[in-house]
Motif scaffolding. Structure first.
Motif, PDB file in Angstrom:
ATOM      1  N   ILE A 117      40.351  31.367  21.437  1.00 27.77           N
ATOM      2  CA  ILE A 117      40.150  31.252  22.880  1.00 27.77           C
ATOM      3  C   ILE A 117      41.273  30.415  23.485  1.00 27.77           C
ATOM      4  O   ILE A 117      41.733  29.444  22.880  1.00 27.77           O
ATOM      5  N   GLY A 118      41.699  30.829  24.655  1.00 31.04           N
ATOM      6  CA  GLY A 118      42.720  30.096  25.397  1.00 31.04           C
ATOM      7  C   GLY A 118      42.029  29.208  26.408  1.00 31.04           C
ATOM      8  O   GLY A 118      41.147  29.650  27.142  1.00 31.04           O
ATOM      9  N   THR A 119      42.443  27.938  26.444  1.00 26.29           N
ATOM     10  CA  THR A 119      41.756  27.004  27.343  1.00 26.29           C
ATOM     11  C   THR A 119      42.719  26.294  28.279  1.00 26.29           C
ATOM     12  O   THR A 119      42.461  25.184  28.716  1.00 26.29           O
ATOM     13  N   GLY A 120      43.858  26.927  28.566  1.00 33.50           N
ATOM     14  CA  GLY A 120      44.795  26.320  29.501  1.00 33.50           C
ATOM     15  C   GLY A 120      46.162  26.967  29.372  1.00 33.50           C
ATOM     16  O   GLY A 120      46.378  27.831  28.519  1.00 33.50           O
ATOM     17  N   GLU A 121      47.079  26.547  30.244  1.00 39.82           N
ATOM     18  CA  GLU A 121      48.402  27.170  30.239  1.00 39.82           C
ATOM     19  C   GLU A 121      49.343  26.538  29.214  1.00 39.82           C
ATOM     20  O   GLU A 121      50.345  27.119  28.846  1.00 39.82           O
ATOM     21  N   LYS A 122      49.033  25.334  28.782  1.00 42.62           N
ATOM     22  CA  LYS A 122      49.928  24.623  27.861  1.00 42.62           C
ATOM     23  C   LYS A 122      49.884  25.228  26.458  1.00 42.62           C
ATOM     24  O   LYS A 122      48.906  25.852  26.075  1.00 42.62           O
ATOM     25  N   MET A 123      50.937  24.983  25.705  1.00 40.91           N
ATOM     26  CA  MET A 123      51.075  25.596  24.395  1.00 40.91           C
ATOM     27  C   MET A 123      50.063  25.104  23.352  1.00 40.91           C
ATOM     28  O   MET A 123      49.895  25.723  22.317  1.00 40.91           O
ATOM     29  N   ASP A 124      49.414  23.976  23.629  1.00 39.43           N
ATOM     30  CA  ASP A 124      48.405  23.556  22.648  1.00 39.43           C
ATOM     31  C   ASP A 124      46.976  23.847  23.119  1.00 39.43           C
ATOM     32  O   ASP A 124      46.008  23.446  22.481  1.00 39.43           O
ATOM     33  N   PHE A 155      38.043  30.358  17.543  1.00 37.10           N
ATOM     34  CA  PHE A 155      36.711  30.607  18.113  1.00 37.10           C
ATOM     35  C   PHE A 155      35.621  30.358  17.068  1.00 37.10           C
ATOM     36  O   PHE A 155      35.611  30.995  16.016  1.00 37.10           O
ATOM     37  N   HIS A 156      34.731  29.429  17.381  1.00 39.58           N
ATOM     38  CA  HIS A 156      33.591  29.140  16.506  1.00 39.58           C
ATOM     39  C   HIS A 156      32.316  29.526  17.233  1.00 39.58           C
ATOM     40  O   HIS A 156      31.891  28.818  18.150  1.00 39.58           O
ATOM     41  N   PRO A 157      31.668  30.637  16.825  1.00 37.34           N
ATOM     42  CA  PRO A 157      30.456  31.080  17.522  1.00 37.34           C
ATOM     43  C   PRO A 157      29.382  29.994  17.639  1.00 37.34           C
ATOM     44  O   PRO A 157      28.746  29.870  18.686  1.00 37.34           O
ATOM     45  N   ASP A 158      29.201  29.200  16.580  1.00 36.49           N
ATOM     46  CA  ASP A 158      28.130  28.190  16.643  1.00 36.49           C
ATOM     47  C   ASP A 158      28.433  27.113  17.685  1.00 36.49           C
ATOM     48  O   ASP A 158      27.562  26.699  18.444  1.00 36.49           O
ATOM     49  N   ARG A 159      29.704  26.700  17.738  1.00 33.91           N
ATOM     50  CA  ARG A 159      30.059  25.676  18.741  1.00 33.91           C
ATOM     51  C   ARG A 159      29.917  26.230  20.152  1.00 33.91           C
ATOM     52  O   ARG A 159      29.478  25.534  21.075  1.00 33.91           O
ATOM     53  N   MET A 160      30.303  27.509  20.301  1.00 37.55           N
ATOM     54  CA  MET A 160      30.199  28.118  21.625  1.00 37.55           C
ATOM     55  C   MET A 160      28.738  28.229  22.041  1.00 37.55           C
ATOM     56  O   MET A 160      28.391  27.988  23.206  1.00 37.55           O
ATOM     57  N   ALA A 161      27.872  28.572  21.098  1.00 39.27           N
ATOM     58  CA  ALA A 161      26.440  28.705  21.404  1.00 39.27           C
ATOM     59  C   ALA A 161      25.890  27.347  21.877  1.00 39.27           C
ATOM     60  O   ALA A 161      25.196  27.281  22.892  1.00 39.27           O
ATOM     61  N   SER A 162      26.251  26.273  21.179  1.00 46.71           N
ATOM     62  CA  SER A 162      25.755  24.955  21.581  1.00 46.71           C
ATOM     63  C   SER A 162      26.271  24.607  22.975  1.00 46.71           C
ATOM     64  O   SER A 162      25.567  23.995  23.780  1.00 46.71           O
ATOM     65  N   ARG A 163      27.526  24.999  23.240  1.00 45.06           N
ATOM     66  CA  ARG A 163      28.110  24.686  24.541  1.00 45.06           C
ATOM     67  C   ARG A 163      27.354  25.432  25.645  1.00 45.06           C
ATOM     68  O   ARG A 163      27.076  24.860  26.707  1.00 45.06           O
ATOM     69  N   ILE A 164      27.027  26.698  25.382  1.00 45.46           N
ATOM     70  CA  ILE A 164      26.335  27.501  26.394  1.00 45.46           C
ATOM     71  C   ILE A 164      24.942  26.921  26.664  1.00 45.46           C
ATOM     72  O   ILE A 164      24.483  26.872  27.790  1.00 45.46           O
TER      73      ILE A 164
END
Ligand code: GDP
Length: 295
Positions: A272-279, A284-293
């Motif tokens: 997943i891309g989370t910004g314009e910067k190179m870092d 993508f971790h489905p479990d982390r994303m699920a907790s975030r949602i």
């Protein structure tokens, strides 16, 4: 990220939370609310229905009705099911070949060139590879400039040929250059179009044929919601890609694409891309994303 979806799910759960005595009707109502929240977040209709049916079945199967804290149990079931929906566990890139060829595909503006730079940096710094970037977007000179600027930023060389208008020839020459100069990884950035058309699909298929990539990463803007999933389907039908990359998840995205892509095209989201910067790149971790949602 996903604030709207979080709020809505929270509200849906309120029906169950704090209820000493809940009934099958409460569960059914909560599922209806959750389905509505998912649809509002641009989750594909079939995905949302299959998901809530599954959660409901599990909830009743695990005796949510007699549990002391039904809300908590349901949250756990939701978390598990969201994780499964998004692919279960993180899917690594196959970097076993020398050189490993990675083809980057997607529509204009999706974030292909930015991602190519980020991926080169990630694979160099985190995976100890020696990458070569290949500028395969021959239609826009600015695209070559952009990749060269990013290449400089991440200290990875860029193969380009400003005289050529043949993306297939350039991609092949880029791979040949990597072999000759001892790069063990080639990232081929390709041209996009504003919308899916036959010419684009034919071209990218021909580049695939010519370079025999080990990974084909389909890059898509998460903010485009349902369109992201439709585009993924069209690209996958022609390219049979190995993974998706969701960009712009730092923005005000509703999250539907993250939840639907795996179930609709059966291909994992790999980054997943989370910004314009190179870092600004995450595996993508489905479990982390699920907790975030679920917040
Ligand atoms: P391409 O046409 O597919 O090569 O897309 P670009 O790489 O040129 O990206 C299009 C625009 O989106 C640029 O302005 C990028 O800086 C921006 N962009 C790409 N990825 C991200 C991301 O993850 N987050 C944000 N906020 N912007 C991004």
């Amino acid at each position: 990220m996903f604030q709207n979806l979080q709020d809505k799910l929270d509200r849906a759960f309120k029906v169950l939370k704090g209820q000493g005595n809940i009934t099958e009707i409460n569960v059914a109502e909560t599922m209806k609310e959750i389905r509505k929240a998912l649809l509002d977040a641009d989750v594909n209709y079939k995905t949302a229905k299959a998901f809530t049916d599954e959660v409901k079945q599990k909830a009743l199967g695990q005796n949510v009705l007699t549990s002391i804290s039904p809300g908590q149990l349901l949250t756990k079931i939701m978390n598990d099911e969201l994780t499964t929906l998004m692919g279960g566990s993180a899917t690594e890139l196959d970097l076993s070949k020398n050189p490993t060829v990675i083809l980057i595909a997607g529509l204009n503006g999706a974030g292909k060139t930015t991602f190519s730079g980020k991926l080169a940096k990630y694979l160099k710094e985190k995976k100890g590879r020696k990458p070569l970037l290949v500028a395969g977007d021959v239609y826009r000179p600015a695209a070559i400039d952009q990749l060269q600027v990013l290449g400089q930023q991440v200290d990875v060389p860029v193969y380009a040929d400003r005289e050529s208008t043949d993306p297939i020839g350039i991609a092949k020459a880029g791979v040949a250059e990597a072999k000759q100069k001892g790069y063990n990884l080639v990232i081929v950035d390709t041209a996009g179009r504003l919308a899916i058309d036959e010419a684009l699909m034919n071209e990218i298929s021909a580049v695939k044929e010519a370079t025999q990539p080990h990974e084909i990463l389909f890059v898509v803007d998460a903010m485009t919601g349902q369109d992201a999933v439709n585009t993924a389907k069209a690209f996958n039908d022609r390219l049979d890609f190995t993974g998706a990359v969701l960009t712009k998840l730092d923005g005000d995205t509703r999250g539907g694409a993250a939840l639907s892509i795996k179930s609709v095209v059966n291909k994992p989201i790999k980054f997943i891309g989370t910004g314009e910067k190179m870092d600004a790149l995450d595996v993508f971790h489905p479990d982390r994303m699920a907790s975030r949602i679920l917040g």
